[in-house]
Design an enzyme around this catalytic site. Sequence first.
Site, mmCIF file in Angstrom:
data_model
loop_
_atom_site.group_PDB
_atom_site.id
_atom_site.type_symbol
_atom_site.label_atom_id
_atom_site.label_comp_id
_atom_site.label_asym_id
_atom_site.label_seq_id
_atom_site.Cartn_x
_atom_site.Cartn_y
_atom_site.Cartn_z
ATOM 1 N N GLN A 268 0.821 -1.216 0.000
ATOM 2 C CA GLN A 268 0.000 0.000 0.000
ATOM 3 C C GLN A 268 0.855 1.267 0.000
ATOM 4 O O GLN A 268 0.417 2.331 0.455
ATOM 5 C CB GLN A 268 -0.966 0.007 1.192
ATOM 6 C CG GLN A 268 -2.142 -0.944 1.039
ATOM 7 C CD GLN A 268 -3.018 -0.646 -0.181
ATOM 8 O OE1 GLN A 268 -2.775 0.294 -0.947
ATOM 9 N NE2 GLN A 268 -4.036 -1.458 -0.389
ATOM 10 N N SER A 269 2.066 1.174 -0.517
ATOM 11 C CA SER A 269 2.988 2.307 -0.523
ATOM 12 C C SER A 269 2.464 3.500 -1.335
ATOM 13 O O SER A 269 2.151 3.371 -2.523
ATOM 14 C CB SER A 269 4.329 1.849 -1.115
ATOM 15 O OG SER A 269 5.125 2.962 -1.471
ATOM 16 N N ASN A 270 2.390 4.661 -0.673
ATOM 17 C CA ASN A 270 2.060 5.904 -1.394
ATOM 18 C C ASN A 270 3.173 6.252 -2.366
ATOM 19 O O ASN A 270 2.930 6.721 -3.473
ATOM 20 C CB ASN A 270 1.908 7.064 -0.409
ATOM 21 C CG ASN A 270 0.794 6.834 0.582
ATOM 22 O OD1 ASN A 270 -0.312 6.456 0.203
ATOM 23 N ND2 ASN A 270 1.075 7.055 1.857
#
Length: 349
Positions: A83-85
């Site tokens: 879920q890395s921005n």
Amino acid sequence: MKSIEEAKEMLGSLKRARLGFYPTPLHKLEAVSEQWGVNLYVKREDFSGITLFGGNKIRKLEYLLGDAGAKGCDTVITYGATQSNHAMQTATAARKCGMKPILYLTAVVEPDKEDVRANLLLDRILGAEVHIIPLDGRTEAKAMEQAYAMAGEHMALLKSQGHKVYNIPEGGSSVMGVCGFISAFAELTEQARDMDIKPEYLFTATGTGGTMAGLTAGRALLGSPVKVVGIQVSKKDETYPDRIVTLGMEGLRLIGAGESYGPEDFEVSPDYYGAGYEIPYQEANDDIRYLAGKEGLFTDPVYSGKAFHGMMDMIRKGRIQKGSTVIFMHTGGATALFSERAIIGDLCE
Ligand SMILES: *Cc1c(COP(=O)(O)O)cnc(C)c1O
């Protein structure tokens, strides 16, 4: 010590891809300020563009992809959690620059293959090549080591096929990325000057440290008295502040600045990450609801919500004196609100 104009000129020597919409807004949070007797402003890095889902990585990517373009790269590889921005914003930036995004993502929270959400969903829509590395009972760091090793082999293969690959570390926290936040500090200082406000504190979430490195380097460059406070969102060893300084100093040298500073010139608080990265907790979620209820503004449970909570806790406990002028850097991340239940915790109740 340099003027804002001199700092801008020094940064101007670097290649830069135009990705975001700058300056990002700076505005007061009237209701929260009134309730706690402070002058609280928010710097809207969540409004950076390119997309509705921007955040602090876009500034870093302007310099990173500027560099990639100058080097003739056609492919970008980067790393993060599923879920890395940062990974998602890198994929948007790579697409805009006509480069292919390849992401090596560790499954800190295991995604549901039948119900792909939030940033991982956006990565799919962007057509990024996604490689997911399960934790399999290992620490995040161990899984990330494997990600770097796999990507290393992948890069060698791509090079042998004639591709030029630009490798971006986790969070975009290389020297190029840091320059984005030296620039952010200069931008913020100029805005504060134009609005006739004198900030005493600047709060931000801090993860891989590039944002803090740039802000603290910018502070040294301009000789600013602002106290920069980073709220850690994951566990770090005691070398963390030194690593921030090393990165910040590399940024200063890259733009030809002679200024220097040390870990005593800023603060990082390890008191608000809770049980760890992507693990929500009650008090931080309460402050996410508080800010939404008071100002209609969203923060997220992984980064900006924990940072906002840490800042509010210091304000409520009187560690930040009444009457102080405080800036909260909203680094983005609200897509996490649409991610797995393990990440949002009780926000859906
Ligand atoms: C990456 C990120 C941060 C932390 O920035 P670093 O430069 O990695 O320390 C803070 N907030 C959000 C929303 C992020 O995505």
